[in-house]
Write a protein that holds these residues in place. Structure first.
Motif, PDB file in Angstrom:
ATOM      1  N   ASN A 199      -8.621  -3.090  -3.968  1.00 37.88           N
ATOM      2  CA  ASN A 199      -9.181  -1.755  -4.162  1.00 37.88           C
ATOM      3  C   ASN A 199      -8.098  -0.743  -4.446  1.00 37.88           C
ATOM      4  OD1 ASN A 199     -11.928  -1.529  -4.152  1.00 37.88           O
ATOM      5  ND2 ASN A 199     -12.060  -1.768  -1.923  1.00 37.88           N
ATOM      6  N   ALA A 200      -7.039  -0.838  -3.670  1.00 34.94           N
ATOM      7  CA  ALA A 200      -5.936   0.113  -3.834  1.00 34.94           C
ATOM      8  C   ALA A 200      -5.359   0.010  -5.243  1.00 34.94           C
ATOM      9  CB  ALA A 200      -4.859  -0.142  -2.787  1.00 34.94           C
ATOM     10  N   PHE A 201      -5.310  -1.220  -5.765  1.00 34.04           N
ATOM     11  CA  PHE A 201      -4.726  -1.419  -7.098  1.00 34.04           C
ATOM     12  C   PHE A 201      -5.547  -0.749  -8.196  1.00 34.04           C
ATOM     13  CE2 PHE A 201      -1.864  -5.431  -6.554  1.00 34.04           C
ATOM     14  CZ  PHE A 201      -1.117  -4.733  -5.628  1.00 34.04           C
ATOM     15  N   LYS A 202      -6.776  -0.344  -7.859  1.00 33.87           N
ATOM     16  CA  LYS A 202      -7.606   0.331  -8.863  1.00 33.87           C
ATOM     17  C   LYS A 202      -7.201   1.794  -9.082  1.00 33.87           C
ATOM     18  CE  LYS A 202     -11.647  -2.546  -8.095  1.00 33.87           C
ATOM     19  NZ  LYS A 202     -12.596  -2.828  -7.011  1.00 33.87           N
ATOM     20  N   PHE A 203      -6.361   2.287  -8.187  1.00 35.49           N
ATOM     21  CA  PHE A 203      -6.058   3.720  -8.231  1.00 35.49           C
ATOM     22  C   PHE A 203      -4.612   4.004  -8.637  1.00 35.49           C
ATOM     23  CE2 PHE A 203      -9.698   3.353  -5.395  1.00 35.49           C
ATOM     24  CZ  PHE A 203     -10.554   4.326  -5.933  1.00 35.49           C
ATOM     25  N   GLY A 204      -4.099   3.215  -9.601  1.00 35.14           N
ATOM     26  CA  GLY A 204      -2.766   3.535 -10.096  1.00 35.14           C
ATOM     27  C   GLY A 204      -1.669   2.938  -9.251  1.00 35.14           C
ATOM     28  N   ALA A 205      -1.596   1.598  -9.222  1.00 35.24           N
ATOM     29  CA  ALA A 205      -0.498   0.939  -8.510  1.00 35.24           C
ATOM     30  C   ALA A 205       0.726   0.907  -9.407  1.00 35.24           C
ATOM     31  CB  ALA A 205      -0.908  -0.482  -8.134  1.00 35.24           C
ATOM     32  N   TYR A 259      -3.747   5.245   1.399  1.00 31.74           N
ATOM     33  CA  TYR A 259      -2.679   5.084   0.408  1.00 31.74           C
ATOM     34  C   TYR A 259      -2.702   6.197  -0.626  1.00 31.74           C
ATOM     35  CZ  TYR A 259      -6.708   2.421  -1.341  1.00 31.74           C
ATOM     36  OH  TYR A 259      -7.972   2.027  -1.682  1.00 31.74           O
ATOM     37  N   LEU A 316       0.836  -1.209   0.000  1.00 30.39           N
ATOM     38  CA  LEU A 316       0.000   0.000   0.000  1.00 30.39           C
ATOM     39  C   LEU A 316       0.873   1.262   0.000  1.00 30.39           C
ATOM     40  CD1 LEU A 316      -2.797  -1.137   2.465  1.00 30.39           C
ATOM     41  CD2 LEU A 316      -3.013  -0.787  -0.007  1.00 30.39           C
ATOM     42  N   GLU A 342      -3.605   1.920 -15.115  1.00 31.39           N
ATOM     43  CA  GLU A 342      -4.643   2.937 -15.161  1.00 31.39           C
ATOM     44  C   GLU A 342      -5.105   3.259 -13.754  1.00 31.39           C
ATOM     45  OE1 GLU A 342      -7.659   1.764 -17.885  1.00 31.39           O
ATOM     46  OE2 GLU A 342      -6.250   1.765 -19.575  1.00 31.39           O
ATOM     47  N   SER A 343      -5.945   4.258 -13.642  1.00 28.78           N
ATOM     48  CA  SER A 343      -6.486   4.598 -12.323  1.00 28.78           C
ATOM     49  C   SER A 343      -7.924   5.034 -12.447  1.00 28.78           C
ATOM     50  CB  SER A 343      -5.671   5.727 -11.682  1.00 28.78           C
ATOM     51  OG  SER A 343      -6.270   6.116 -10.461  1.00 28.78           O
ATOM     52  N   ARG A 371       0.031   9.976  -0.992  1.00 25.74           N
ATOM     53  CA  ARG A 371       0.611  10.596  -2.198  1.00 25.74           C
ATOM     54  C   ARG A 371       0.690  12.115  -2.078  1.00 25.74           C
ATOM     55  NH1 ARG A 371      -2.658   7.437  -6.991  1.00 25.74           N
ATOM     56  NH2 ARG A 371      -1.938   5.349  -6.464  1.00 25.74           N
ATOM     57  N   GLU A 400      -3.888  10.353 -12.109  1.00 22.75           N
ATOM     58  CA  GLU A 400      -3.331   9.250 -11.305  1.00 22.75           C
ATOM     59  C   GLU A 400      -3.015   7.991 -12.104  1.00 22.75           C
ATOM     60  OE1 GLU A 400      -2.228   9.919  -8.249  1.00 22.75           O
ATOM     61  OE2 GLU A 400      -2.986  11.940  -8.604  1.00 22.75           O
ATOM     62  N   VAL A 446       1.704   1.906  -3.507  1.00 25.60           N
ATOM     63  CA  VAL A 446       0.566   2.572  -4.148  1.00 25.60           C
ATOM     64  C   VAL A 446       0.537   4.039  -3.716  1.00 25.60           C
ATOM     65  CG1 VAL A 446      -1.945   2.591  -4.401  1.00 25.60           C
ATOM     66  CG2 VAL A 446      -0.744   0.410  -4.267  1.00 25.60           C
ATOM     67  N   GLY A 447       0.987   4.290  -2.496  1.00 28.41           N
ATOM     68  CA  GLY A 447       1.029   5.652  -1.952  1.00 28.41           C
ATOM     69  C   GLY A 447       2.208   6.468  -2.452  1.00 28.41           C
ATOM     70  N   PHE A 506      -8.996  -4.739   0.453  1.00 26.18           N
ATOM     71  CA  PHE A 506      -8.437  -3.383   0.539  1.00 26.18           C
ATOM     72  C   PHE A 506      -7.233  -3.227  -0.376  1.00 26.18           C
ATOM     73  CE2 PHE A 506      -4.910  -4.549   3.319  1.00 26.18           C
ATOM     74  CZ  PHE A 506      -5.379  -5.701   3.924  1.00 26.18           C
ATOM     75  N   VAL A 534      -0.507   5.648 -13.933  1.00 23.44           N
ATOM     76  CA  VAL A 534       0.928   5.458 -13.717  1.00 23.44           C
ATOM     77  C   VAL A 534       1.578   5.269 -15.074  1.00 23.44           C
ATOM     78  CG1 VAL A 534       2.671   4.122 -12.504  1.00 23.44           C
ATOM     79  CG2 VAL A 534       0.350   4.239 -11.595  1.00 23.44           C
TER      80      VAL A 534
END
Lengths: 582, 582
Positions: free
Chosen positions: A516-522, B129, A203, B105-106, B133, B69, A206-207, A513, B71
């Motif tokens: 989910n985090a991976f959905k936001f640009g990992a 997370y 995470l 993608e995000s 950022r 967001e 991802v952050g 969780f 990557v």
């Protein structure tokens, strides 16, 4: 101020200085006209002297009331010693005591506070605070501190940020058992103690915190084997926008730095070996490469000679012991018995002796001519005076058995030298391993490990053959660290969970969780973890990790010094909304 | 290799270099003929450019598929920017992109990833997370790392050894509630998580490890107040053969080093104040000395003037607000209401105004002549333009109330400047405090704290008056650390347990192992602990510790991101030999 100096620093440079020292009474020698006392602290030993001529009668009498391990403070003058002790740094001086203060008395300790003590393991653990006064234990704890400090400074200088991840987290059934903590404020619910900060460090990637590390306690509620601790310490790391090569370089650099500090020698780039090669050559994914005895596979030479055991075996494989021809028949029989013990489980062992007279003989002369034996000897690269051991059976089993024999011989022949270091990367681990018991695949490293890009198609056809971007660092036959490049794509991660037999609900419940985090640009990321306890032990030429832990637990997970775990009161149980089940 | 540089390091020095960068898409500006993208990573922001003239059509189209967001990895050439941005280090250059790879993608993030975000606290915690950022959060975590590293290096250089003490220990009912951990291997028994490593560090002193430290997680199962965490981090230290002075010096040195690194200024020796003096002058044992408003006690001036409230009060005490005469009547009324709120609990407040014309007037003109008021003003050292507030009541209560008013005024008047630092040692704390509820003494610091030698006789006669060798380090109105010299004598420790109402059995059961250890030559010792979370926040000019914790819990002790604590399965409960009580 209690003291002007420690007991480890006075030398002839300090002659005639008035000093004060504090410490524990190590030994007392009373010759009547003269009393010598060895005073000990963390830093060393300094000899104190009282004598008829120069010390008052009261002072001499006071000195005679002292006992071993009394805590005292003295004031006195640094004088030259008549009989010098070249073995200790303070051996050229002694202190003519002018004033003696007893800070605390001591009962006679239950074992001697000496480098070689008369105390057994259990007694020393019960009185661990006395054990720590002994140089071997004290020095190991200081060594551990120094290694941890160097690791922190190295990683900080490389731009890594130490970030504390939580200890009270969520229970996940994957892997070993979690320790759990009932939550008083959330009745019926539990925290879990982390087996590792794995998901948190992912995470953090991802952050955007692209270089993370932490020296951190981890917890596993396993049935304890010898030298396994329910709480242990990891050097935990993760990097984003890094490939396997970047990660290996950073931690190879770190390990080189530690090895250089310890040995004074520069280490070349660490060799790398695939998992497959390690298994073939050493029967083991953490080979001790301080010595040879690489495996030779003999199927093509030994089959079809009417020796049924070899004919039936999936694999016939052996090792060559240099100068082993000197082994007596009795020694060979003992080794054969050793591999037949249930812990190893071999059914037997064949030997071939390359006698000093150049003749080859064996335990299977009936089946193999000297010509046959010569060809086998050539395969091993054996020379006159050597001894070969050959085992056979199912590939994986026989490799494990022969690996155990190889290690046993390494120990017996003194080939595992504590002050030699043979680091080695093992790479290209299999992604999955089949578990007979549960009849499903388990992740060999963990469920977040990425398959090699070129092996992704295998997931559909032959998942058991897929290799992972996973790597271990091996030092002297021990895995000191391991890690992998992680999956950072939600779809691939879902497929992995499928392969591992997680239902959608289980995956969602346990790792939702993270998904989910991976959905936001990992970002692409990977990392590794070193076991600090083991790393420190091996760097110190030792393999017993317990010695490097200040307050270890025994094999039942008990701290015998403080007597934990222990019962708690009814009131406390009520508050936590739990009952004992008896 | 994913990248040649980070997004924070390119400058005109790199002009015309071919580089590759990775990061997250911060913003996209599409002017049709030109597209600019701000690419962000941990280190900064670099502007990417695509244009009609120099970029292929395909590349432009690909750039248009990007969202916030995403990557990406880009390759391109460093060129000079036509309109430079002097606000960021990379503001003079931009990258003419030649190749663009979408790494991931995000989805649209639930709040903006900006220094000032539109996300509320709860949302930011759920998606921590993403919160990490953001620069303010990221920078706080990095700041924390830097402080921890500096502390470790300072203490290591001073000869301290970091020793890890166990996390799975024994429950002791003293102090706050323990979190407990059921032991599967020892049915019916529980480990506890440490509230601090107190007893272990004392055992290390008995073990001769005369300078110990540890940056360590501690746990308290308390009803959470705002900004209290169930797990928190301490800088924990202990020294043997050290007096209070030695300990204060080491940790004053450490704090000076940190303050110098942050402010660039050398700090003088920290002032010291006794607990009694702090209570008298500030009504508080952690005064913020960045501003004045010291208390003036007025009993001798205000009593006997027929003002019953003051006549009946144990203590009449006030503060002088410089230039406060400008306060309107409305403002004074508001402050009066503020102190009458139940949280403060005052019954009222008297004011005296030293008007700019030199005349003194007050809310109690009926009872006090101008002559009386003048004398009071003199006591305060007030001058024309000032305003005095006076409160009365039982000594301890009124001091606490007035202290709250003083802090409120400090905040309102901007006197608590975040970039100013006022360190202060508070010494000579009382040994005991009387607890009305339990009708017994509690240890003010903890039960191992040593009374001052000269106060030991008071333990027999007036234990409430005995002072301890205990000290706190206060910074800007916050206790950042505290400690004490410990009892190292078994007899004195037994007496303390008696005073605190422990039965022999309770003392033996809870602290037997420590008492036993003291029988084998315990050295004099003492130490202290700093709260790292708070220290870091205050050094960074902040008071909210949550911001300095990567994954904090909310006020119900929940981690809303991973949804912990949570339920566990029946099987797991069975294995642990516990039932839920519903």
């Amino acid at each position: 101020m209690f003291r002007t100096h420690t007991c480890g620093e006075l030398s002839p440079k300090n002659l005639n200085e008035n000093v004060s020292l504090c410490g524990w009474v190590q030994t007392i020698r009373d010759k009547g006209f003269m009393i010598w006392i060895d005073l000990r602290d963390r830093y060393g030993i300094t000899q104190l002297v009282f004598d008829e001529e120069r010390s008052s009668k009261e002072l001499q009498e006071q000195a005679r009331t002292l006992g071993r391990e009394f805590v005292i403070r003295i004031e006195g003058k640094v004088i030259e010693r008549s009989s010098k002790n070249p073995k200790i740094p303070t051996g050229e001086i002694e202190i003519l005591v002018e004033k003696l203060t007893i800070l605390n008395e001591s009962q006679l300790p239950p074992f001697t506070i000496e480098d070689e003590t008369d105390g057994g393991e259990e007694l020393r653990m019960k009185f661990r605070y006395l054990d720590i006064r002994r140089n071997p234990v004290k020095n190991k704890l200081i060594f551990r501190h120094e290694i941890a400090q160097k690791v922190r400074n190295y990683l900080s200088n490389e731009g890594f940020i130490e970030i504390e991840t939580p200890v009270l987290i969520k229970s996940t059934p994957e892997g070993a058992r979690d320790f759990v903590v009932p939550s008083r404020m959330n009745p019926g619910q539990f925290y879990a103690l982390p087996q590792s900060p794995q998901t948190f460090k992912q995470l953090l990637m991802v952050g955007g915190m692209d270089k993370y590390f932490q020296i951190v306690k981890c917890f596993r509620d396993e049935d304890l084997r010898a030298d396994r601790q329910p709480e242990f310490t990891q050097i935990d790391c993760e990097m984003a926008f890094a490939e396997q090569e970047d990660i290996l370089n950073i931690f190879e650099g770190m390990t080189k730095m530690l090895l250089k500090d310890i040995t004074g020698k520069d280490f070349q780039n660490f060799p790398r070996m695939t998992f497959a090669e390690a298994m073939k050559k050493y029967g083991n994914d953490k080979p001790d490469t301080r010595f040879g005895m690489q495996f030779a596979e003999l199927n093509d030479l030994v089959k079809g000679k009417d020796f049924k055991i070899f004919d039936d075996a999936e694999l016939v494989v052996g090792i060559n012991v240099e100068n082993g021809a000197e082994f007596t028949r009795k020694q060979i029989d003992e080794l054969t018995d050793w591999v037949k013990r249930p812990q190893i489980g071999a059914s037997g062992m064949v030997w071939i002796k390359f006698q000093n007279d150049g003749i080859l003989t064996s335990s299977v002369n009936k089946f193999y001519s000297e010509e046959d034996l010569k060809k086998i000897g050539e395969k091993f690269g054996a020379k006159a005076g050597d001894l070969m051991f050959i085992m056979s059976g199912e590939t994986q089993k026989v490799r494990t058995q022969l690996s155990a024999l190889r290690m046993e011989l390494g120990n017996k022949l003194g080939l595992r030298k504590p002050n030699e270091f043979a680091p080695l990367w093992i790479v290209d681990f299999p992604l999955l391993e089949w578990n007979e018991e549960t009849a499903r695949f388990h992740a060999m490293h963990h469920p977040f490990t990425s398959p090699k890009t070129e092996d992704i198609p295998l997931l559909e056809t032959h998942p058991e053959n897929a290799r992972a971007n996973a790597y271990d660092l091996v030092l002297n036959g021990n895995e000191i660290g391991g890690g992998s490049i992680r999956i950072f794509n939600e779809t691939l991660q879902s497929k992995m969970f499928d392969l591992l037999g997680f239902s959608k609900e289980e995956a969602e419940n346990q790792f939702g969780f993270l998904m989910n985090a991976f959905k936001f640009g990992a970002p692409p990321h990977g990392g590794l973890a070193f076991g600090l306890d083991r790393l420190v032990a091996i760097l110190d030429g030792n393999e017993v990790i317990r010695d490097y832990i200040a307050f270890p637990k025994n094999n039942s997970g008990r701290d015998v010094m403080i007597d934990a775990p222990s019962e708690i009161g009814k009131e406390q149980l009520d508050e936590l909304n739990i009952n004992l089940k008896l």
